[in-house]
Design an enzyme around this catalytic site. Structure first.
Site, PDB file in Angstrom:
ATOM      1  N   LYS A  65     -23.637 -22.336  -3.478  1.00 55.11           N
ATOM      2  CA  LYS A  65     -23.245 -21.091  -2.804  1.00 55.11           C
ATOM      3  C   LYS A  65     -23.939 -21.029  -1.450  1.00 55.11           C
ATOM      4  O   LYS A  65     -25.154 -21.107  -1.364  1.00 55.11           O
ATOM      5  CB  LYS A  65     -23.661 -19.889  -3.664  1.00 55.11           C
ATOM      6  CG  LYS A  65     -23.587 -18.531  -2.937  1.00 55.11           C
ATOM      7  CD  LYS A  65     -24.020 -17.365  -3.835  1.00 55.11           C
ATOM      8  CE  LYS A  65     -24.129 -16.048  -3.061  1.00 55.11           C
ATOM      9  NZ  LYS A  65     -24.535 -14.897  -3.908  1.00 55.11           N
ATOM     10  N   LYS A  68     -25.121  -3.244   0.577  1.00 54.57           N
ATOM     11  CA  LYS A  68     -26.422  -3.193  -0.086  1.00 54.57           C
ATOM     12  C   LYS A  68     -27.301  -2.133   0.553  1.00 54.57           C
ATOM     13  O   LYS A  68     -27.145  -1.804   1.720  1.00 54.57           O
ATOM     14  CB  LYS A  68     -27.146  -4.545   0.058  1.00 54.57           C
ATOM     15  CG  LYS A  68     -26.583  -5.665  -0.778  1.00 54.57           C
ATOM     16  CD  LYS A  68     -27.418  -6.928  -0.585  1.00 54.57           C
ATOM     17  CE  LYS A  68     -26.849  -8.098  -1.368  1.00 54.57           C
ATOM     18  NZ  LYS A  68     -26.880  -7.911  -2.827  1.00 54.57           N
ATOM     19  N   ASP A  90     -29.331 -16.291   1.132  1.00 56.81           N
ATOM     20  CA  ASP A  90     -28.293 -16.336   0.099  1.00 56.81           C
ATOM     21  C   ASP A  90     -27.463 -17.628   0.179  1.00 56.81           C
ATOM     22  O   ASP A  90     -26.475 -17.780  -0.518  1.00 56.81           O
ATOM     23  CB  ASP A  90     -27.394 -15.092   0.227  1.00 56.81           C
ATOM     24  CG  ASP A  90     -26.775 -14.674  -1.098  1.00 56.81           C
ATOM     25  OD1 ASP A  90     -27.327 -15.055  -2.153  1.00 56.81           O
ATOM     26  OD2 ASP A  90     -25.735 -13.989  -1.076  1.00 56.81           O
ATOM     27  N   ARG A 126     -19.628 -15.621  -6.636  1.00 51.80           N
ATOM     28  CA  ARG A 126     -18.737 -16.140  -7.681  1.00 51.80           C
ATOM     29  C   ARG A 126     -17.320 -16.335  -7.150  1.00 51.80           C
ATOM     30  O   ARG A 126     -16.580 -17.199  -7.634  1.00 51.80           O
ATOM     31  CB  ARG A 126     -18.763 -15.196  -8.892  1.00 51.80           C
ATOM     32  CG  ARG A 126     -18.335 -13.791  -8.542  1.00 51.80           C
ATOM     33  CD  ARG A 126     -18.760 -12.767  -9.583  1.00 51.80           C
ATOM     34  NE  ARG A 126     -20.193 -12.456  -9.510  1.00 51.80           N
ATOM     35  CZ  ARG A 126     -20.817 -11.633 -10.345  1.00 51.80           C
ATOM     36  NH1 ARG A 126     -20.147 -11.036 -11.315  1.00 51.80           N
ATOM     37  NH2 ARG A 126     -22.099 -11.396 -10.214  1.00 51.80           N
TER      38      ARG A 126
HETATM   39  N1  BES Z   1     -26.892 -12.551  -3.459  1.00 50.39           N
HETATM   40  C1  BES Z   1     -26.838 -11.545  -4.451  1.00 50.39           C
HETATM   41  C2  BES Z   1     -27.797 -11.808  -5.613  1.00 50.39           C
HETATM   42  C3  BES Z   1     -29.261 -11.800  -5.311  1.00 50.39           C
HETATM   43  C4  BES Z   1     -30.001 -10.671  -5.565  1.00 50.39           C
HETATM   44  C5  BES Z   1     -29.912 -12.914  -4.841  1.00 50.39           C
HETATM   45  C6  BES Z   1     -31.352 -10.656  -5.333  1.00 50.39           C
HETATM   46  C7  BES Z   1     -31.271 -12.916  -4.592  1.00 50.39           C
HETATM   47  C8  BES Z   1     -31.991 -11.777  -4.844  1.00 50.39           C
HETATM   48  C9  BES Z   1     -25.428 -11.462  -5.030  1.00 50.39           C
HETATM   49  O1  BES Z   1     -24.401 -11.740  -4.149  1.00 50.39           O
HETATM   50  C10 BES Z   1     -25.225 -10.057  -5.511  1.00 50.39           C
HETATM   51  O2  BES Z   1     -25.200  -9.193  -4.683  1.00 50.39           O
HETATM   52  N2  BES Z   1     -25.104  -9.874  -6.829  1.00 50.39           N
HETATM   53  C11 BES Z   1     -24.893  -8.588  -7.412  1.00 50.39           C
HETATM   54  C12 BES Z   1     -23.685  -8.675  -8.319  1.00 50.39           C
HETATM   55  C13 BES Z   1     -23.187  -7.342  -8.780  1.00 50.39           C
HETATM   56  C14 BES Z   1     -22.600  -6.567  -7.622  1.00 50.39           C
HETATM   57  C15 BES Z   1     -22.144  -7.568  -9.853  1.00 50.39           C
HETATM   58  C16 BES Z   1     -26.139  -8.218  -8.202  1.00 50.39           C
HETATM   59  O3  BES Z   1     -26.714  -9.090  -8.856  1.00 50.39           O
HETATM   60  O4  BES Z   1     -26.551  -7.081  -8.117  1.00 50.39           O
HETATM   61 ZN    ZN Z   2     -24.871 -13.015  -2.595  1.00 50.68          ZN
HETATM   62 MN    MN Z   3     -23.791 -10.070  -3.042  1.00 47.78          MN
END
Ligand code: BES
Ligand code: ZN
Ligand code: MN
Length: 522
Positions: free
Chosen positions: A283, A295, A306, A369
């Protein structure tokens, strides 16, 4: 207006601050039976404070027992990784005493950790010039232990100072003294060095701000990194190419940004012509704002990292290709920037994937994803791999479950998971399994599309894996790694300062060592 265009060539060329400027290591056999040698700085190991041997006993004798006295005065117990820094003892300017006490013989990881401790200690005391490291009395059964100590030193010797006006990393000259000099020098210079460089490369990518590192710059840097490496081909699929392939999920994620998405392909085909390759897919979100599902600002800056999955794939490919393994491995890096704008995808939108199926967007922040769904599908169509691994900073859920110690591992099969856990043990980068249950697939059923990109919430890491798993052939050995918890260190470890640790380079390197020659057909 695209102001960032200005930094393209600069960033592409100047990205790697220290990949090639590694410490200057040499290996020599000089026995320490008579003298410790004449560099101003020495490193010695002690595992038993009551029975000094090797270089430690020489210094103790030369100093008329002062070493023993200082060990006592400082309550130094010889605990593995503990240090005692002495100055002007036995006429030597600087002696770093490193504990190597251990209940058994030292493993590769232990040796790397000792090397890391040395690098950290020497740079903090500014004595990282002309050092002799005496390996002779380490208790280990590993062949060429000096090479692993050197690799640990190299791994730790990292600092991202390209934006600091005062640079903090000096060149070190380190000589590792041991009877293993010839084999250690060969092992380090033909192999382990490239792994450490690959880790540094991944850290560079993860640490570089989103302003100067977006998909096009990443692609240019990959081309530059692999230029002239034997058996390597780099291709970059741009938006037009991806449109032709119908990669609507990946393209959707990139749509909100002025910086176009791309898919970077590094083919390393040095194995048998008709051997199916291992495919490593990362990714590569160069910055994740969350998109329209924006966010919160707390810690959002860290979303510059990321792309850690893609960065680790690049680092692993660097190690494998430069070592010259006779294997077929393909690295795929699915790159995009996740931005909110009037062109961005919305919650509720439906995207069409390369597979021809559809995904309803519940959160635009579940973007990794989406990218990887198209990437892993492409991997199977294009390469029919014998093993497919994807690696991603995918979910906060994985980070909360496993934190810094383990990356989350998801496979479809318990036995395969335990095999892959062993790869982690051997590599020094550990993984722990999370489940993938039929219910997780039920939770991503959508009322208006084939699936949706997130469920009701828990278990987030498994749901993320289920989305990607929907695009992976059930019979294919498939390894899903969620590195959201391990990619960024909030405090240092022996082989890495805090910040990006380049997690996954050593893991994937080990996976290729272990699986490239294995017949996985069932
Ligand atoms: N890049 C983030 C995940 C992440 C969070 C990486 C903290 C490193 C540290 C990912 O794209 C994301 O935002 N995931 C969400 C998914 C949710 C919206 C279903 C999450 O994990 O909150
Ligand atoms: Zn992400
Ligand atoms: Mn995200």
């Amino acid at each position: 207006m695209k102001l960032t265009k200005l930094v393209v060539s600069l960033a592409a060329l100047g990205l790697s601050h220290c990949v090639l400027a590694s410490a200057d290591f040499s290996f020599s056999k000089q026995s320490s039976s008579d003298a410790v040698g004449n560099t101003p700085s020495h490193v010695i190991f002690i595992d038993d404070v009551d029975n000094l041997d090797g270089a430690a006993s020489i210094i103790n004798r030369a100093s008329n027992g002062e070493l023993t006295k200082l060990i006592e005065l400082n309550d130094f117990t010889g605990e593995a990784g503990s240090t005692l820094h002495l100055q002007m003892i036995a006429g030597v300017e600087s002696v770093l005493v490193v504990g190597s006490k251990h209940d058994g013989s030292l493993t590769k990881t232990d040796l790397q950790n000792l090397g890391g401790v040395i690098a950290a200690s020497l740079s903090s005391t500014k004595k990282d010039v002309d050092t002799t490291v005496h390996i002779d009395n380490l208790n280990t059964e590993i062949d060429a232990p000096s090479a692993f100590v050197a690799q640990g030193y190299h791994l730790r010797h990292y600092s991202f100072d390209k934006y600091k006006s005062v640079k903090d990393d000096g060149q070190s000259k380190v000589n590792f003294v041991n009877a293993d000099a010839d084999s250690a020098s060969a092992l380090y210079n033909n192999d382990l060095k490239y792994v450490a460089q690959g880790v540094h490369l991944a850290r560079d990518f993860a640490t570089e701000p989103g302003k100067s590192l977006y998909p096009e710059v990443f692609a240019d840097s990959i081309k530059a990194t692999f230029k002239g490496v034997d058996n390597i081909k780099v291709r970059v699929l741009d938006v037009d190419d991806m449109e032709k392939l119908n990669m609507g999920a990946h393209l959707g994620v990139g749509n909100g940004s002025i910086n176009d998405p791309n898919l970077i392909i590094v083919e390393y085909m040095a194995g048998e012509k008709d051997d199916a390759p291992i495919v490593l897919a990362g990714k590569g979100i160069t910055f994740d704002t969350g998109g329209i599902s924006l966010k919160n600002n707390d810690g959002m800056w860290a979303m510059k990292a990321d792309l850690s999955g893609a960065a680790a794939v690049a680092g692993a490919m660097h190690a494998i290709a430069n070592r010259g393994d006779k294997v077929n491995v393909v690295g795929l890096m699915g790159m995009a920037e996740n931005m909110p704008s009037q062109d961005a995808i919305r919650p509720g939108d439906v995207l069409e994937t390369m597979k021809g199926t559809t995904i309803e967007i519940i959160s635009t922040d579940a973007e990794g994803r989406l990218v990887l769904s198209d990437t892993v599908y492409y991997a199977q169509q294009e390469y029919s791999p014998k093993l497919l691994l994807n690696i991603a900073t995918l979910t906060g859920s994985a980070a909360r479950a496993l934190s810094d110690e383990y990356a989350a591992l998801v496979t479809r099969n318990f036995d395969f998971s335990s095999e892959i856990m062993q790869v982690g043990e051997r590599s020094g980068e550990h993984v722990w399994p999370l489940p993938l249950h039929p219910n997780h697939f039920d939770q991503i059923k959508s009322p208006i599309a084939d699936i949706k990109n997130s469920g009701a919430g828990n278990p987030g890491a498994s749901i993320g894996a289920a989305v990607i798993g929907t695009f992976v052939d059930e019979d294919l050995p498939w390894v899903h790694l969620d590195i959201a918890g391990v990619d960024w260190l909030s405090s240092e470890i022996d082989v890495a300062p805090k910040g990006s640790q380049g997690w996954g380079v050593r893991f994937m390197d080990q996976l290729v060592r272990d699986y490239a020659d294995k017949d996985l057909s069932r």
